[in-house]
Write a protein that holds these residues in place. Sequence first.
Motif, PDB file in Angstrom:
ATOM      1  N   PRO A 125      -5.797   1.310  -7.236  1.00 28.73           N
ATOM      2  CA  PRO A 125      -5.373   0.254  -6.305  1.00 28.73           C
ATOM      3  C   PRO A 125      -6.429  -0.831  -6.135  1.00 28.73           C
ATOM      4  CG  PRO A 125      -5.000   2.449  -5.384  1.00 28.73           C
ATOM      5  CD  PRO A 125      -5.833   2.639  -6.606  1.00 28.73           C
TER       6      PRO A 125
ATOM      7  N   GLN B  85      -5.153  -5.141  -0.936  1.00 30.86           N
ATOM      8  CA  GLN B  85      -3.746  -5.516  -0.791  1.00 30.86           C
ATOM      9  C   GLN B  85      -3.581  -6.982  -0.408  1.00 30.86           C
ATOM     10  OE1 GLN B  85      -1.502  -3.412   2.313  1.00 30.86           O
ATOM     11  NE2 GLN B  85      -0.311  -5.290   2.510  1.00 30.86           N
TER      12      GLN B  85
ATOM     13  N   ASP C 219       1.381   3.737  -5.304  1.00 31.66           N
ATOM     14  CA  ASP C 219       2.547   3.184  -4.636  1.00 31.66           C
ATOM     15  C   ASP C 219       3.793   3.322  -5.504  1.00 31.66           C
ATOM     16  OD1 ASP C 219       1.108   2.219  -2.354  1.00 31.66           O
ATOM     17  OD2 ASP C 219       0.354   0.588  -3.599  1.00 31.66           O
TER      18      ASP C 219
ATOM     19  N   VAL D  95      -3.104  -3.911   6.462  1.00 34.97           N
ATOM     20  CA  VAL D  95      -3.304  -4.376   5.093  1.00 34.97           C
ATOM     21  C   VAL D  95      -4.395  -3.506   4.487  1.00 34.97           C
ATOM     22  CG1 VAL D  95      -4.062  -6.295   3.653  1.00 34.97           C
ATOM     23  CG2 VAL D  95      -2.576  -6.725   5.608  1.00 34.97           C
ATOM     24  N   THR D  96      -4.060  -2.787   3.404  1.00 30.60           N
ATOM     25  CA  THR D  96      -4.995  -1.805   2.853  1.00 30.60           C
ATOM     26  C   THR D  96      -5.254  -2.076   1.374  1.00 30.60           C
ATOM     27  OG1 THR D  96      -3.141  -0.271   2.454  1.00 30.60           O
ATOM     28  CG2 THR D  96      -4.299  -0.066   4.542  1.00 30.60           C
ATOM     29  N   VAL D  97      -4.755  -1.204   0.518  1.00 26.61           N
ATOM     30  CA  VAL D  97      -4.875  -1.358  -0.930  1.00 26.61           C
ATOM     31  C   VAL D  97      -3.504  -1.128  -1.555  1.00 26.61           C
ATOM     32  CG1 VAL D  97      -7.304  -0.669  -1.006  1.00 26.61           C
ATOM     33  CG2 VAL D  97      -5.520   1.072  -1.238  1.00 26.61           C
ATOM     34  N   ALA D  98      -3.318  -1.577  -2.783  1.00 25.07           N
ATOM     35  CA  ALA D  98      -2.009  -1.434  -3.432  1.00 25.07           C
ATOM     36  C   ALA D  98      -2.177  -1.466  -4.945  1.00 25.07           C
ATOM     37  CB  ALA D  98      -1.068  -2.545  -2.991  1.00 25.07           C
TER      38      ALA D  98
ATOM     39  N   ARG E 295       4.237  -6.664   0.075  1.00 26.30           N
ATOM     40  CA  ARG E 295       2.943  -5.994  -0.062  1.00 26.30           C
ATOM     41  C   ARG E 295       2.679  -5.827  -1.554  1.00 26.30           C
ATOM     42  NH1 ARG E 295       1.349  -0.603  -0.736  1.00 26.30           N
ATOM     43  NH2 ARG E 295      -0.570  -0.013   0.355  1.00 26.30           N
TER      44      ARG E 295
ATOM     45  N   PRO F  94      -0.790  -5.914  -4.872  1.00 29.36           N
ATOM     46  CA  PRO F  94      -2.231  -6.024  -5.130  1.00 29.36           C
ATOM     47  C   PRO F  94      -2.675  -7.480  -5.045  1.00 29.36           C
ATOM     48  CG  PRO F  94      -1.114  -4.756  -6.848  1.00 29.36           C
ATOM     49  CD  PRO F  94      -0.048  -5.406  -6.048  1.00 29.36           C
ATOM     50  N   GLU F  95      -3.801  -7.720  -4.407  1.00 28.64           N
ATOM     51  CA  GLU F  95      -4.302  -9.085  -4.291  1.00 28.64           C
ATOM     52  C   GLU F  95      -5.162  -9.411  -5.506  1.00 28.64           C
ATOM     53  OE1 GLU F  95      -3.903 -12.135  -3.658  1.00 28.64           O
ATOM     54  OE2 GLU F  95      -3.909 -11.900  -1.482  1.00 28.64           O
TER      55      GLU F  95
END
Length: 480
Positions: A254, A257, A381, A410-413, A432, A434-435
């Motif tokens: 991940p 996010q 995810d 807002v966490t991780v993805a 939501r 991944p950034e």
Amino acid sequence: MHVTSIDKYMLEPGIVTEWSVDPGVVSQSAVPPSYNQLFHLDTARTHGIGRSVWMAAAFDLPGRLDKEALELALVHFIRRHDTLQTGFDVTSDALMRVDLDPALASVVASDPVLTSSPDELRDHLRRRFTEACDPLTFPAYLFATIERDDHYTVVSAFDHTLVDGYSLVIALGELRQIYQKLLSHSVSRGITAAELTEGLGAPGSFLRYCELEAETPATELGDPRVREWARFYERCGGTAPSFPLDLGVEAGKPAPQGADVRPLLGTADAERFEEICFDSGGSLFTGTLTAMGLAVQSINGTSRMPLQFPLHIRQDPQWANALGWLTTSAPLTVEVTPDGDFQSSLAHTHASFRTALTLKGVTMAQVRESLGDAYRRTRTDVFMVSYIDYRRLPGTDDHDELNAHHISNVTVADDAQFWISRTGRGLALRSRFPETPTARRAVTDFLERLREIMLNICENGVAPIAELTTQLHLEGTPVI
């Protein structure tokens, strides 16, 4: 209820007070975690960073906060719902449910903190909720109030192991009723617990749900519902579905996010879109999914979009008013016809949706156990699209007046997920993902095309959709 994420939540600053639970005596419990809880806890142990997947309900009230009444309201609220009396003691190699004694638990107010800007308030709430609502701590929830001269905000934040999105609506309505009834008895506090909760209905027991789920017998691969899941996962390559655009991340690794919150359709357009979907043999949800498929097709030509969607299991009256993670998952595949026709594609999507509804009664634990090595988890995810029509939930008529919000951390993805919400204001979408630069471009392009397609359907009906998506595909640059 406005659905948003904490990085988008801008609220007038004020004096912040936290209201935490002193659990008193804690004991071990033999009640096993539910499938959803175990999945969440295993993910938290594996990916320590960003593990606090909390969600919160917030509402405003006029006047001045009565701290004594709120403290009593919170105690009654915690005693009403056993999901707030439980949590987990988790180590690297062990997991044990623990419970507090509701008769001995108390609520403790922190020293007040003055915030001077919306950014400062948002960052403060995000930091404190992330610390307190950690699935590997107990109790994994926290309340907060923000006071100003003429109004105040009450926020209730919970780790996902304790609640789902539906629970936030219940929590907001119940806490507000209990608190306001106490306000009306501000002199003597002479009101019983039964009077405080009159009209709320039996709360149900989430712990009992966990027990019943664990007692559910195993199913065989010959069960038609399991076979349907097996076919779905097989078509996804033996794993869960993934968003069909490149997001610039490796499966199982991940990234921080990203989040997007935007309106899709206003009130009139949402009604028009729903009418067109009904006339075409579908629903607003399956019509929106079909429009998503058309948006993907317009970007990279992909015509098949498998996904999972959550289903609440509150049809049984005993869970109707319960707080807890009371959802299961269902498989669905959007099949866009070669000519990109909305009406024909919607027929495929809605048929898949109807098939998914026949799978009720089999749990994800049963599915995974039955499939064994035929299913492997590759990503943290799952590509998922959720839908809630808040207008249909009890106690939501004055949510606009209350400035009611559903706020997510807002966490991780490592995949994309989407939450469609319907309110009196129309249709909105929280995303939501991944950034990464790749994902940001891909999701932004996807969302813009989705809205354009839906507005075109509202304006012109179903006939021109194939022409529109073909034009978008020819003129657009694929985001890869």
